[in-house]
Scaffold this motif. Structure first.
Motif, PDB file in Angstrom:
ATOM      1  N   UNK A 107     -43.398  16.168 -30.027  1.00 27.84           N
ATOM      2  CA  UNK A 107     -43.074  14.750 -30.128  1.00 27.84           C
ATOM      3  C   UNK A 107     -43.749  14.200 -31.387  1.00 27.84           C
ATOM      4  N   UNK A 108     -43.154  13.193 -32.004  1.00 29.35           N
ATOM      5  CA  UNK A 108     -41.902  12.569 -31.588  1.00 29.35           C
ATOM      6  C   UNK A 108     -40.705  13.501 -31.760  1.00 29.35           C
ATOM      7  N   UNK A 109     -39.816  13.450 -30.778  1.00 29.79           N
ATOM      8  CA  UNK A 109     -38.599  14.255 -30.800  1.00 29.79           C
ATOM      9  C   UNK A 109     -37.725  13.781 -31.959  1.00 29.79           C
ATOM     10  N   UNK A 111     -31.035   9.748 -33.175  1.00 35.36           N
ATOM     11  CA  UNK A 111     -31.593   9.281 -31.917  1.00 35.36           C
ATOM     12  C   UNK A 111     -31.773   7.768 -31.970  1.00 35.36           C
ATOM     13  N   UNK A 112     -31.516   7.125 -30.840  1.00 35.80           N
ATOM     14  CA  UNK A 112     -31.684   5.678 -30.715  1.00 35.80           C
ATOM     15  C   UNK A 112     -32.525   5.373 -29.490  1.00 35.80           C
ATOM     16  N   UNK A 121     -50.537   3.024 -28.542  1.00 38.23           N
ATOM     17  CA  UNK A 121     -50.010   2.075 -27.567  1.00 38.23           C
ATOM     18  C   UNK A 121     -48.846   2.650 -26.789  1.00 38.23           C
ATOM     19  N   UNK A 122     -47.773   1.873 -26.721  1.00 41.07           N
ATOM     20  CA  UNK A 122     -46.577   2.277 -25.971  1.00 41.07           C
ATOM     21  C   UNK A 122     -45.491   2.834 -26.885  1.00 41.07           C
ATOM     22  N   UNK A 123     -45.863   3.347 -28.036  1.00 45.18           N
ATOM     23  CA  UNK A 123     -44.874   3.847 -28.997  1.00 45.18           C
ATOM     24  C   UNK A 123     -43.963   4.888 -28.357  1.00 45.18           C
ATOM     25  N   UNK A 124     -42.663   4.722 -28.545  1.00 48.41           N
ATOM     26  CA  UNK A 124     -41.702   5.698 -28.018  1.00 48.41           C
ATOM     27  C   UNK A 124     -41.910   7.039 -28.710  1.00 48.41           C
ATOM     28  N   UNK A 125     -41.969   8.137 -27.947  1.00 51.59           N
ATOM     29  CA  UNK A 125     -42.198   9.455 -28.549  1.00 51.59           C
ATOM     30  C   UNK A 125     -40.920  10.087 -29.106  1.00 51.59           C
ATOM     31  N   UNK A 126     -40.146   9.274 -29.813  1.00 48.57           N
ATOM     32  CA  UNK A 126     -38.889   9.709 -30.425  1.00 48.57           C
ATOM     33  C   UNK A 126     -38.903   9.248 -31.874  1.00 48.57           C
ATOM     34  N   UNK A 127     -38.497  10.127 -32.771  1.00 52.59           N
ATOM     35  CA  UNK A 127     -38.448   9.787 -34.191  1.00 52.59           C
ATOM     36  C   UNK A 127     -37.205   8.937 -34.466  1.00 52.59           C
ATOM     37  N   UNK A 128     -37.419   7.726 -34.954  1.00 50.52           N
ATOM     38  CA  UNK A 128     -36.327   6.777 -35.160  1.00 50.52           C
ATOM     39  C   UNK A 128     -36.003   6.572 -36.635  1.00 50.52           C
TER      40      UNK A 128
END
Length: 276
Positions: free
Chosen positions: A125-127, A222-223, A253-260
């Motif tokens: 991650x991030x994916x 990815x979205x 913090x709460x960062x999404x573990x996805x590469x945007x």
């Protein structure tokens, strides 16, 4: 032209098009009678005749029609219907001179949501779009095939096709908030989706931004919202539920573990509607 126009994202796309003064055609299995469309064609996206009728006067396509999970249909129905629909829509669109397509792919293309492995883990991650998939279900495979079909059709017809890997999508209504409440109470329920989500208006906006992409070829992005839908530290969640996953960079913090970054570069997209 919007396929699957009576669905959750389809209705949001039609609403956004209407708001911008853009006429749209809709292809639906059943006409609900309340769609904001210039033309409504009732038919299946796997049928050439129906797709051709819905393409009348269209200069771009948002293809959303699909069986959305592997859970309620046979594997053959899921894979066969989804891949045939994508092939038919892109082929007929290309023949009609359409050169800009937004195609609904899915987080399911990673294989994580429906693999039979009890606790599946992403490799890292991030994916990002290059992460190796773990697909063993018909839906995830259909989305992999759809993205390959997009590449072929882009070459075949000189098209720009953007494959939008949507996560869990809902409006700020009972669906999204109820899902967030369930996952907050039991974070394990969101582990396969990495606790990601996207509000439906953002899903629609991403689809329209995809139609502005002039770069030829097929592009997968990815979205999701930039933060998870649970009130917990992302790295704490990863340590507990994905202990073998490599952390490539800090996720504060709460960062999404996805590469945007790919969606930002290609579409100029960043989610605006976030759960509070």
């Amino acid at each position: 032209m919007v396929t699957g126009a009576a669905g959750r994202i389809g209705r949001a796309v039609l609403a956004l098009l209407a708001e911008q003064g853009i006429e749209a055609n809709a292809l639906v299995l059943d006409d609900p009678g309340d769609l904001s469309a210039r033309l409504v064609v009732t038919g299946d996206a796997t049928e050439e005749k129906s797709v051709r009728a819905a393409l009348e006067g269209a200069d771009a396509v948002v293809h959303l029609a699909a069986i959305p999970t592997p859970e309620r249909n046979t594997p053959l129905e899921v894979f066969g219907s989804n891949t045939r629909a994508t092939f038919t829509v892109l082929e007929e669109a290309g023949r009609a001179g359409v050169r800009h397509v937004a195609l609904a792919s899915s987080w399911g293309v990673t294989g994580l949501p429906w693999t039979s492995v009890e606790d599946p883990h992403p490799a890292y991650v991030p994916v990002d779009e290059a992460m190796p998939a773990q697909v063993e279900d018909a839906y995830g495979l259909s989305k992999q095939a759809d993205e390959l079909t997009a590449r072929m059709m882009a070459r075949r017809h000189g098209m720009s096709v953007v494959c939008l890997r949507y996560p869990f999508v809902g409006g700020f209504d009972e669906r999204l908030r109820a899902h967030a409440a369930r996952v907050t109470a039991q974070p394990a329920l969101g582990a396969r989706d990495l606790w990601t989500y996207l509000e439906v208006r953002d899903a629609a906006r991403a689809a329209l931004l995809a139609l502005d992409v002039t770069l030829p070829g097929a592009h997968s992005v990815h979205l999701c919202a930039p933060e998870t839908l649970v009130p917990y530290e992302t790295e704490d969640l990863l340590r507990r539920y994905h202990p073998t996953t490599r952390l490539l960079r800090p996720l504060p913090g709460r960062a999404a573990p996805v590469e945007l970054a790919a969606a930002e570069r290609l579409l100029g997209f960043r989610a605006r509607h976030l759960l509070d």
